[in-house]
Design a protein around this motif. Structure first.
Motif, short mmCIF file in Angstrom:
data_model
loop_
_atom_site.label_atom_id
_atom_site.label_comp_id
_atom_site.label_asym_id
_atom_site.label_seq_id
_atom_site.Cartn_x
_atom_site.Cartn_y
_atom_site.Cartn_z
N MET A 1 -3.15 19.67 4.99
CA MET A 1 -3.09 18.95 3.98
C MET A 1 -3.92 17.56 4.18
SD MET A 1 0.13 17.97 1.63
CE MET A 1 1.04 17.21 2.93
N ARG A 2 -4.72 17.03 3.29
CA ARG A 2 -5.64 15.80 3.37
C ARG A 2 -5.56 14.88 2.23
NH1 ARG A 2 -9.62 16.63 7.72
NH2 ARG A 2 -9.72 18.80 8.30
N VAL A 3 -6.08 13.83 2.67
CA VAL A 3 -6.24 12.90 1.30
C VAL A 3 -7.23 12.92 0.72
CG1 VAL A 3 -6.28 10.22 0.91
CG2 VAL A 3 -4.76 11.00 2.88
N THR A 4 -7.10 13.04 -0.53
CA THR A 4 -8.49 13.44 -1.22
C THR A 4 -9.43 12.23 -1.71
OG1 THR A 4 -7.33 13.59 -3.44
CG2 THR A 4 -7.42 15.54 -2.22
N GLY A 5 -9.09 11.20 -1.64
CA GLY A 5 -9.93 9.92 -2.23
C GLY A 5 -9.52 8.73 -1.53
N GLY A 6 -10.45 7.67 -1.75
CA GLY A 6 -10.17 6.14 -1.27
C GLY A 6 -10.67 6.16 0.25
N ASP A 7 -10.00 5.15 0.62
CA ASP A 7 -10.19 4.68 2.14
C ASP A 7 -9.59 5.70 3.05
OD1 ASP A 7 -11.34 2.12 1.19
OD2 ASP A 7 -9.36 1.05 1.39
N ALA A 8 -8.45 6.45 2.85
CA ALA A 8 -8.21 7.28 3.87
C ALA A 8 -8.54 8.69 3.47
CB ALA A 8 -6.60 7.15 4.04
N THR A 38 -9.20 5.42 -14.87
CA THR A 38 -9.46 4.39 -15.92
C THR A 38 -8.60 3.06 -15.51
OG1 THR A 38 -8.30 5.07 -17.69
CG2 THR A 38 -10.28 5.83 -17.41
N ARG A 39 -7.58 3.09 -14.74
CA ARG A 39 -6.69 2.17 -14.52
C ARG A 39 -6.86 1.55 -12.99
NH1 ARG A 39 -2.38 2.31 -17.84
NH2 ARG A 39 -2.36 3.91 -19.24
N ALA A 40 -6.84 0.13 -12.93
CA ALA A 40 -7.08 -0.55 -12.03
C ALA A 40 -5.93 -0.44 -11.05
CB ALA A 40 -7.13 -2.17 -12.42
N TRP A 41 -6.17 -0.50 -9.82
CA TRP A 41 -5.07 -0.21 -8.86
C TRP A 41 -4.93 -1.35 -7.83
CZ3 TRP A 41 -2.14 4.02 -8.46
CH2 TRP A 41 -2.60 5.16 -9.00
N GLU A 42 -5.57 -2.25 -7.89
CA GLU A 42 -5.69 -3.55 -6.94
C GLU A 42 -4.16 -4.11 -6.73
OE1 GLU A 42 -8.12 -3.65 -9.51
OE2 GLU A 42 -9.51 -2.21 -7.84
N ASP A 43 -3.50 -4.60 -7.89
CA ASP A 43 -2.50 -5.05 -8.04
C ASP A 43 -1.26 -4.12 -8.25
OD1 ASP A 43 -3.40 -7.56 -7.29
OD2 ASP A 43 -4.33 -7.90 -9.42
N VAL A 44 -1.38 -2.99 -8.41
CA VAL A 44 -0.30 -2.05 -8.77
C VAL A 44 0.59 -1.60 -7.60
CG1 VAL A 44 0.09 0.55 -9.71
CG2 VAL A 44 -1.84 -0.89 -10.36
N ARG A 45 1.71 -1.74 -8.01
CA ARG A 45 3.10 -1.26 -7.08
C ARG A 45 3.32 0.10 -7.62
NH1 ARG A 45 7.94 -4.01 -7.01
NH2 ARG A 45 8.10 -3.37 -4.93
N ALA A 60 -2.28 7.14 -3.64
CA ALA A 60 -2.45 5.77 -4.47
C ALA A 60 -2.85 4.82 -3.67
CB ALA A 60 -1.05 5.61 -5.48
N LEU A 61 -2.11 4.69 -2.54
CA LEU A 61 -2.50 3.44 -1.49
C LEU A 61 -3.77 3.65 -0.99
CD1 LEU A 61 0.59 3.31 0.56
CD2 LEU A 61 -0.14 1.52 -0.97
N SER A 62 -4.37 4.90 -0.65
CA SER A 62 -5.84 5.01 -0.28
C SER A 62 -6.93 4.44 -1.45
CB SER A 62 -5.73 6.45 0.02
OG SER A 62 -7.20 6.78 0.60
N ARG A 63 -6.49 4.71 -2.59
CA ARG A 63 -7.30 4.36 -3.40
C ARG A 63 -7.16 2.90 -4.13
NH1 ARG A 63 -9.28 9.52 -6.57
NH2 ARG A 63 -8.53 11.17 -5.09
N GLY A 64 -6.42 2.24 -3.48
CA GLY A 64 -6.31 0.62 -3.62
C GLY A 64 -4.88 0.26 -4.11
N ALA A 65 -4.05 1.16 -4.45
CA ALA A 65 -2.66 0.42 -4.65
C ALA A 65 -2.27 -0.68 -3.72
CB ALA A 65 -1.65 1.47 -4.81
N GLN A 66 -1.43 -1.58 -4.08
CA GLN A 66 -1.05 -2.82 -3.50
C GLN A 66 -0.04 -2.26 -2.49
OE1 GLN A 66 1.17 -5.80 -5.56
NE2 GLN A 66 0.49 -7.43 -4.34
N TRP A 67 1.00 -1.54 -3.16
CA TRP A 67 2.11 -1.00 -2.25
C TRP A 67 2.81 0.09 -2.76
CZ3 TRP A 67 4.52 -3.13 1.97
CH2 TRP A 67 5.80 -2.83 2.10
N ALA A 68 3.50 0.70 -1.96
CA ALA A 68 4.32 2.10 -2.48
C ALA A 68 5.56 2.32 -2.05
CB ALA A 68 3.23 3.18 -2.03
N ASP A 69 6.50 2.47 -2.66
CA ASP A 69 7.91 2.83 -2.22
C ASP A 69 8.15 4.04 -2.42
OD1 ASP A 69 8.77 0.16 -1.43
OD2 ASP A 69 9.21 -0.49 -3.63
N SER A 70 8.46 5.00 -1.35
CA SER A 70 8.55 6.43 -1.60
C SER A 70 10.02 6.56 -1.15
CB SER A 70 7.85 7.15 -0.49
OG SER A 70 6.56 6.72 -0.57
N VAL A 71 10.80 7.41 -2.14
CA VAL A 71 12.16 7.94 -1.99
C VAL A 71 12.23 9.28 -1.81
CG1 VAL A 71 14.14 8.05 -3.49
CG2 VAL A 71 12.66 5.99 -3.85
#
Length: 184
Positions: A1-8, A38-45, A60-71
């Motif tokens: 399993m691999r990250v499909t996009g973004g920085d990672a 179509t949605r901006a990721w820069e400031d998205v939690r 989502a983080l790899s594509r620029g989301a600011q923060w992620a909380d995982s449950v």
């Protein structure tokens, strides 16, 4: 399993350690993030409920989301999720809560711009979780709630102000995207 996009992109993630954990396929992940492009990721939690391997939050983080909380409630899977964040180089922008989704909805503080729900296909209570999300204060005004579920599970058209804006089927998997009023 691999990250499909973004920085990672291309980084390998550990597979599930808990029986019954079904990671989101690369095809479905790519389709979800194409729809969200179509949605901006820069400031998205981001909130990743029923996180499993953490692939949706990590993507989502790899594509620029600011923060992620995982449950995730399974302790062994929580450890694997933390390892996946480390492998992707994203552990400093995320937190893992090893609790039930219901407890998380009572204790977490928002707001979140994107919420992923990928519960086990046979799990009960998805409608109650969506009702709780819709009636709580965890979502931003323009939030998108992405629900991955079995084609045999039918969601209601509306949960409070949240309504299905988009729906796509990939084999046995359906991805419904809900927004306030169903507007995209």
């Amino acid at each position: 399993m691999r990250v499909t996009g973004g920085d990672a992109r291309g980084r390998r993630l550990r597979p599930p350690t808990s029986a019954g954990t079904r990671p989101t396929s690369a095809l479905v992940r790519a389709a979800v993030f194409n729809a969200l492009a179509t949605r901006a990721w820069e400031d998205v939690r981001v909130l990743d409920l029923y996180a499993g391997t953490g692939s949706l939050g990590i993507e989502a983080l790899s594509r620029g989301a600011q923060w992620a909380d995982s449950v995730e409630k399974a302790p062994r899977q929580c450890a694997a999720l933390r390892e996946n964040l480390r492998l992707a180089g994203l552990e400093n922008r995320a937190n893992v809560y090893c609790i039930t989704v219901e407890k998380a909805l009572e204790t977490l503080k928002g707001p979140y711009g994107v919420v992923f729900l990928d519960p086990p296909y046979l799990a009960a209570g998805l409608d109650a979780v969506l009702e709780s999300l819709a009636s709580g204060s965890l979502l931003t005004e323009d939030a998108v709630v992405v629900v991955e579920h079995s084609k045999h599970t039918l969601l209601k058209e509306r949960y409070g102000e949240l309504a299905i804006a988009r729906s796509h089927r990939y084999g046995d998997t359906v991805v419904d995207m809900l927004t306030e009023g169903g507007a995209w």
